[in-house]
Design a protein around this motif. Structure first.
Motif, PDB file in Angstrom:
ATOM      1  N   THR A  17      -8.495  -4.313  -9.422  1.00 58.16           N
ATOM      2  CA  THR A  17      -7.669  -5.369  -9.994  1.00 58.16           C
ATOM      3  C   THR A  17      -6.771  -4.833 -11.104  1.00 58.16           C
ATOM      4  OG1 THR A  17      -9.593  -5.885 -11.331  1.00 58.16           O
ATOM      5  CG2 THR A  17      -9.116  -7.356  -9.503  1.00 58.16           C
ATOM      6  N   ILE A  41       6.798   2.656  -4.530  1.00 61.51           N
ATOM      7  CA  ILE A  41       7.769   1.577  -4.734  1.00 61.51           C
ATOM      8  C   ILE A  41       7.391   0.785  -5.976  1.00 61.51           C
ATOM      9  CG2 ILE A  41       8.649  -0.607  -3.798  1.00 61.51           C
ATOM     10  CD1 ILE A  41       8.283   0.621  -0.979  1.00 61.51           C
ATOM     11  N   LEU A  42       6.094   0.564  -6.158  1.00 57.40           N
ATOM     12  CA  LEU A  42       5.629  -0.230  -7.297  1.00 57.40           C
ATOM     13  C   LEU A  42       5.506   0.596  -8.579  1.00 57.40           C
ATOM     14  CD1 LEU A  42       2.873  -2.174  -5.373  1.00 57.40           C
ATOM     15  CD2 LEU A  42       4.968  -3.162  -6.284  1.00 57.40           C
ATOM     16  N   GLY A  43       5.658   1.900  -8.429  1.00 58.44           N
ATOM     17  CA  GLY A  43       5.599   2.755  -9.609  1.00 58.44           C
ATOM     18  C   GLY A  43       4.198   3.106 -10.058  1.00 58.44           C
ATOM     19  N   PHE A  44       3.245   3.071  -9.154  1.00 56.85           N
ATOM     20  CA  PHE A  44       1.866   3.370  -9.546  1.00 56.85           C
ATOM     21  C   PHE A  44       1.471   4.824  -9.294  1.00 56.85           C
ATOM     22  CE2 PHE A  44       0.985  -1.325  -9.138  1.00 56.85           C
ATOM     23  CZ  PHE A  44       0.868  -1.499 -10.500  1.00 56.85           C
ATOM     24  N   ILE A  74       8.556  -9.211  -7.577  1.00 55.02           N
ATOM     25  CA  ILE A  74       7.856  -8.641  -6.434  1.00 55.02           C
ATOM     26  C   ILE A  74       6.478  -9.276  -6.335  1.00 55.02           C
ATOM     27  CG2 ILE A  74       7.008  -6.525  -5.369  1.00 55.02           C
ATOM     28  CD1 ILE A  74       8.944  -5.009  -7.217  1.00 55.02           C
ATOM     29  N   GLY A  75       6.151  -9.741  -5.144  1.00 48.59           N
ATOM     30  CA  GLY A  75       4.789 -10.219  -4.906  1.00 48.59           C
ATOM     31  C   GLY A  75       4.053  -9.140  -4.144  1.00 48.59           C
ATOM     32  N   TRP A  76       2.943  -8.682  -4.697  1.00 47.26           N
ATOM     33  CA  TRP A  76       2.245  -7.566  -4.072  1.00 47.26           C
ATOM     34  C   TRP A  76       0.847  -7.990  -3.677  1.00 47.26           C
ATOM     35  CZ3 TRP A  76      -0.825  -3.479  -7.097  1.00 47.26           C
ATOM     36  CH2 TRP A  76      -1.316  -2.506  -6.222  1.00 47.26           C
ATOM     37  N   LEU A 100       1.289  -7.766 -16.247  1.00 49.94           N
ATOM     38  CA  LEU A 100       1.164  -7.722 -17.703  1.00 49.94           C
ATOM     39  C   LEU A 100       1.504  -6.347 -18.246  1.00 49.94           C
ATOM     40  CD1 LEU A 100      -2.282  -9.479 -17.798  1.00 49.94           C
ATOM     41  CD2 LEU A 100      -0.251 -10.413 -18.878  1.00 49.94           C
ATOM     42  N   GLU A 119     -12.918  -2.575  -8.814  1.00 49.43           N
ATOM     43  CA  GLU A 119     -12.553  -3.746  -8.015  1.00 49.43           C
ATOM     44  C   GLU A 119     -11.067  -3.768  -7.689  1.00 49.43           C
ATOM     45  OE1 GLU A 119     -14.086  -7.116 -10.128  1.00 49.43           O
ATOM     46  OE2 GLU A 119     -16.165  -6.516  -9.825  1.00 49.43           O
ATOM     47  N   ASN A 172      -7.283  -4.635   0.985  1.00 50.11           N
ATOM     48  CA  ASN A 172      -8.642  -5.097   0.671  1.00 50.11           C
ATOM     49  C   ASN A 172      -8.684  -6.282  -0.288  1.00 50.11           C
ATOM     50  OD1 ASN A 172      -9.414  -2.834   2.145  1.00 50.11           O
ATOM     51  ND2 ASN A 172      -9.480  -1.584   0.288  1.00 50.11           N
ATOM     52  N   PRO A 214      -2.248  -6.102  -2.349  1.00 55.15           N
ATOM     53  CA  PRO A 214      -2.769  -4.778  -2.021  1.00 55.15           C
ATOM     54  C   PRO A 214      -3.782  -4.856  -0.885  1.00 55.15           C
ATOM     55  CG  PRO A 214      -3.152  -5.351  -4.330  1.00 55.15           C
ATOM     56  CD  PRO A 214      -2.779  -6.595  -3.622  1.00 55.15           C
ATOM     57  N   PHE A 228      -3.253 -15.110 -12.836  1.00 52.40           N
ATOM     58  CA  PHE A 228      -2.012 -14.435 -12.454  1.00 52.40           C
ATOM     59  C   PHE A 228      -0.788 -15.289 -12.790  1.00 52.40           C
ATOM     60  CE2 PHE A 228      -5.046 -11.977  -9.915  1.00 52.40           C
ATOM     61  CZ  PHE A 228      -4.685 -10.719 -10.351  1.00 52.40           C
ATOM     62  N   ALA A 267      -0.310 -14.783 -16.406  1.00 53.63           N
ATOM     63  CA  ALA A 267       0.114 -13.398 -16.650  1.00 53.63           C
ATOM     64  C   ALA A 267       1.596 -13.220 -16.321  1.00 53.63           C
ATOM     65  CB  ALA A 267      -0.740 -12.444 -15.820  1.00 53.63           C
ATOM     66  N   TYR A 268       2.049 -13.892 -15.263  1.00 44.03           N
ATOM     67  CA  TYR A 268       3.462 -13.783 -14.873  1.00 44.03           C
ATOM     68  C   TYR A 268       4.344 -14.750 -15.650  1.00 44.03           C
ATOM     69  CZ  TYR A 268       2.774 -10.627 -10.917  1.00 44.03           C
ATOM     70  OH  TYR A 268       2.507  -9.539 -10.131  1.00 44.03           O
ATOM     71  N   PRO A 274      -7.936  -7.155  -3.523  1.00 42.33           N
ATOM     72  CA  PRO A 274      -8.668  -7.099  -4.786  1.00 42.33           C
ATOM     73  C   PRO A 274      -8.407  -8.350  -5.619  1.00 42.33           C
ATOM     74  CG  PRO A 274      -6.772  -5.656  -4.862  1.00 42.33           C
ATOM     75  CD  PRO A 274      -6.845  -6.185  -3.471  1.00 42.33           C
ATOM     76  N   LEU A 275      -9.493  -8.930  -6.130  1.00 42.66           N
ATOM     77  CA  LEU A 275      -9.399 -10.114  -6.979  1.00 42.66           C
ATOM     78  C   LEU A 275     -10.504 -10.008  -8.014  1.00 42.66           C
ATOM     79  CD1 LEU A 275      -9.085 -12.744  -4.140  1.00 42.66           C
ATOM     80  CD2 LEU A 275      -7.331 -12.349  -5.859  1.00 42.66           C
ATOM     81  N   LYS A 311       2.826   2.287  -3.141  1.00 45.63           N
ATOM     82  CA  LYS A 311       2.490   2.552  -4.543  1.00 45.63           C
ATOM     83  C   LYS A 311       3.650   3.217  -5.287  1.00 45.63           C
ATOM     84  CE  LYS A 311      -2.283   1.884  -4.720  1.00 45.63           C
ATOM     85  NZ  LYS A 311      -3.612   2.322  -5.133  1.00 45.63           N
ATOM     86  N   ILE A 326       5.553  -0.783 -12.942  1.00 44.03           N
ATOM     87  CA  ILE A 326       6.715  -1.606 -13.260  1.00 44.03           C
ATOM     88  C   ILE A 326       6.269  -3.045 -13.417  1.00 44.03           C
ATOM     89  CG2 ILE A 326       8.429  -0.136 -12.203  1.00 44.03           C
ATOM     90  CD1 ILE A 326       8.346  -2.104  -9.806  1.00 44.03           C
TER      91      ILE A 326
END
Lengths: 362, 287
Positions: free
Chosen positions: A195, B49-52, B66-68, A203, A193, B72, B70, B88, B91-92, B74-75, B47, A361
């Motif tokens: 997420t 930039i976000l380090g993924f 940073i507000g991302w 987190l 999904e 599609n 993505p 979220f 989490a933040y 995803p939730l 990705k 990050i």
């Protein structure tokens, strides 16, 4: 706080996912019922031995009263108590009735006493036998104007019922299956999904994994309680040993299984793949672990394989603690193996997961 | 002051090189549109930039939060709109969570659907919810990956109204899109193809680059003679009916010059051809 956030979210999602919810609720119930009834005998035609020291008309009458219904089959008339004890220990009979010499005279005085010996590990049989004998003795004494006291004695045997063998293993099986399925599907679902990266941005990966870990632990604990409740009410299984030790053994085994589940999820692109992988590993473990038959009665080859299946050790530990009431001095080798299993599986899963979740990050 | 500085960024997936030696900046307070056909490396750049994704090169991000959003949207499908926002927000580590949730629900106009599972939302609603989730911690840099894909025109318009008002508040936005009317709203555009930057600049500058100049359309009497004269003087001219199309490097300088050269002709109309960004885009991508 962050762990709690993930924990709450995970529980909500798991409970709302109908497929998973069905597995969570029905797997322990079905496993317990199927294996429980397959491996448990009915409390009918209980085999008993009789030692009749009184050898009187009145004692004979009592014996025929016992033999009258369907409950008991009197299989042996013995001369001594010790012979009967031996038969119980070997599992040839389920109970022994001892009528003392003074029975006839005591009955008239209203203080007659008979002794019943039962296999203590077959608690449900014991309870039924003693109740049945009490009922028969009561009606018998009313008829004969006397009183009979039934004294209950336990015989500690090495032979146990199959259900005693299977019930603790059901906890192992449920822990393994549910632990694997939930952990494998949970991370794979987040990958599917998309997420995972989103929550990784918010987190620490450690908090995500721990949150999931505790959510799964909560659900497996719930399932274990279902198994325990069912095996207790239906088959009279009780925990003889230390509950703390049992919880410890189970937690070790669960942590290890979650590690394996997370590793499976690292290789799964979708939730379904995760569940299938978990099922495969779980079923193989169950068949090779000696869940169905005691290790001692397995063929050599299968026994060697079973030594490499963690479930084998978990089940042995659960049996020792639950049925035999063994303490840490007996189960430390199993706990040792389970600790090793947990450490290894968590190390592997961390390594594999690191590749999946990468270094996002914050 | 730059929010993002990317130097010599290379990202490869096995043998496939998704982004090749990319150099790019996102300036503080701008809306930067990252454009390009599918598979041009936009999402991979994000990705990185976000380090993924593992990468070679340098990526510097000077944003606090940073507000991302993505691709599609995803939730968590089995959580409600409100539960997603709450997750979220928690989490933040957002402080005034209840207030924040109310504000965002109001912004995305989903108050009525707060208790609906995301699974049961329409595409547009889902997109709005994902946007709200990206905004939950009040980021100063927004990275929006195709935020309006599959969204109806009315909602696209209101999305861009949000973006522009956020931008006025000083937020920096990096956005990818396939819609040219949206690209026109960006202050700067980076156009990518095959993992490389093809062109960079304001929408008008991109158009100039695409045409290698500007086209001046001239309606004039005796067009053939005018054509001949201009050609003799080495202008790049073509004729379409009674209209001349002249390619020039800079229309503002060249129009007076043309009028002077053709002062004995009767010029009926002179205008700079409005090239659409879409055409410019197609020219650049195709070339």
């Amino acid at each position: 706080m962050a762990i709690k956030t993930v924990l709450v979210k995970e529980l909500k999602i798991l409970v709302r996912d109908r497929r998973l919810f069905a597995i969570i609720i029905f797997q322990p119930i079905l496993l317990t019922l199927v294996f429980g009834y397959a491996f448990s005998g009915e409390i009918k035609n209980v085999r008993i031995a009789v030692v009749d020291d009184s050898n009187s008309e009145i004692s004979n009458a009592l014996i025929s009263a016992l033999n009258y219904g369907e409950s008991f089959d009197i299989e042996h008339f013995l001369a001594t108590k010790s012979e009967g004890l031996e038969l119980i220990k070997r599992g040839y009979v389920d109970a022994m009735l001892v009528i003392p010499k003074s029975f006839e005279g005591d009955l008239a005085k209203g203080r007659a006493k008979i002794e019943v010996y039962t296999d203590e590990s077959k608690s449900s049989v014991s309870v039924a036998v003693i109740n049945e004998i009490r009922t028969i003795a009561h009606s018998f004494s009313t008829k004969n104007f006397g009183g009979i006291e039934v004294e209950q004695n336990f015989v500690f045997s090495t032979k146990t019922r199959l259900i005693d063998f299977v019930a603790p293993a059901l906890i192992g099986v449920v822990t393994l299956m549910i632990g694997l399925i939930l952990s494998a599907s949970s991370l794979a679902r987040e990958k599917e999904e998309q997420t995972l990266e989103l929550s990784l941005k918010a987190l620490k990966s450690r908090d995500i994994v721990l949150g999931k870990f505790f959510a799964i632990t909560a659900i497996v604990t719930f399932d274990t309680l279902i198994v325990m409740f069912l095996t207790h009410t239906l088959f009279g299984i009780e925990i003889r040993g230390s509950v703390l030790l049992l919880v410890m053994a189970q937690f070790l085994f669960l942590a290890g299984s979650i590690g394996i589940g997370l590793t499976i999820s690292a290789f799964s692109a979708t939730q379904l793949q995760g569940i299938q992988g978990a099922m495969l590993v779980g079923l193989i473990s169950i068949f090779l672990s000696g869940f169905f038959y005691p290790l001692e009665s397995m063929p050599e080859g299968a026994r060697i394989v079973a030594f490499f299946i963690p479930l084998t050790y978990a089940n042995t530990a659960f049996r020792e603690i639950m049925i035999k009431g063994s303490g840490i001095e007996i189960v430390y080798p199993q706990l040792g193996v389970l600790t090793l299993y947990t450490i290894l599986s968590l190390l592997i899963s961390t390594k594999v997961l690191r590749k999946v979740v990468g270094g996002g990050i914050r | 002051m730059e929010k993002i500085v990317i130097e010599n960024l290379t990202v490869s997936y096995g043998k496939f090189i998704a982004v090749k030696n990319l150099n790019m900046k996102v300036k503080s307070g701008e809306i930067l549109g990252l454009l390009g056909p599918n598979g041009s490396g936009k999402t991979t750049t994000i990705k990185a930039i976000l380090g993924f994704v593992p990468y070679v090169g340098k990526v510097l991000v000077n944003a606090e939060k940073i507000g991302w959003m993505p691709q599609n949207a995803p939730l968590y499908l089995n959580l409600t709109v409100e539960e997603n926002l709450r997750f979220f927000a928690e989490a933040y580590g957002v402080k005034n969570i209840e207030e924040k949730i109310e504000d965002l629900l109001k912004l995305i106009e989903l108050q009525k659907f707060r208790d609906r599972l995301v699974r049961n939302l329409s595409g547009g609603m889902k997109q709005r919810c994902a946007f709200a989730c990206a905004m939950v911690h009040e980021p100063d840099l927004l990275i929006l990956d195709e935020p309006t894909a599959g969204v109806d025109p009315k909602l696209r318009k209101s999305f861009w109204e949000y973006f522009e008002s956020l931008n006025r508040e000083g937020k920096t936005i990096l956005v990818t899109t396939h819609y040219m009317d949206e690209a026109e709203k960006c202050q700067r555009i980076v156009l990518m193809r095959d993992g490389e930057i093809l062109a960079e600049g304001s929408p008008d500058e991109i158009k100039k680059i695409a045409l290698r100049g500007e086209i001046v359309k001239l309606k004039i009497d005796h067009a053939e003679y005018a054509l001949k004269r201009l050609r003799e003087m080495a202008w790049n001219v073509s004729i379409e009916g009674d209209e001349l199309l002249i390619l020039v490097d800079d229309a503002r300088i060249r129009i007076p010059e043309i009028i002077r050269l053709l002062n004995d002709f009767k010029v009926l109309k002179i205008e700079v051809v409005k090239e659409s960004l879409e055409n410019a885009f197609l020219k650049l991508i195709g070339g």
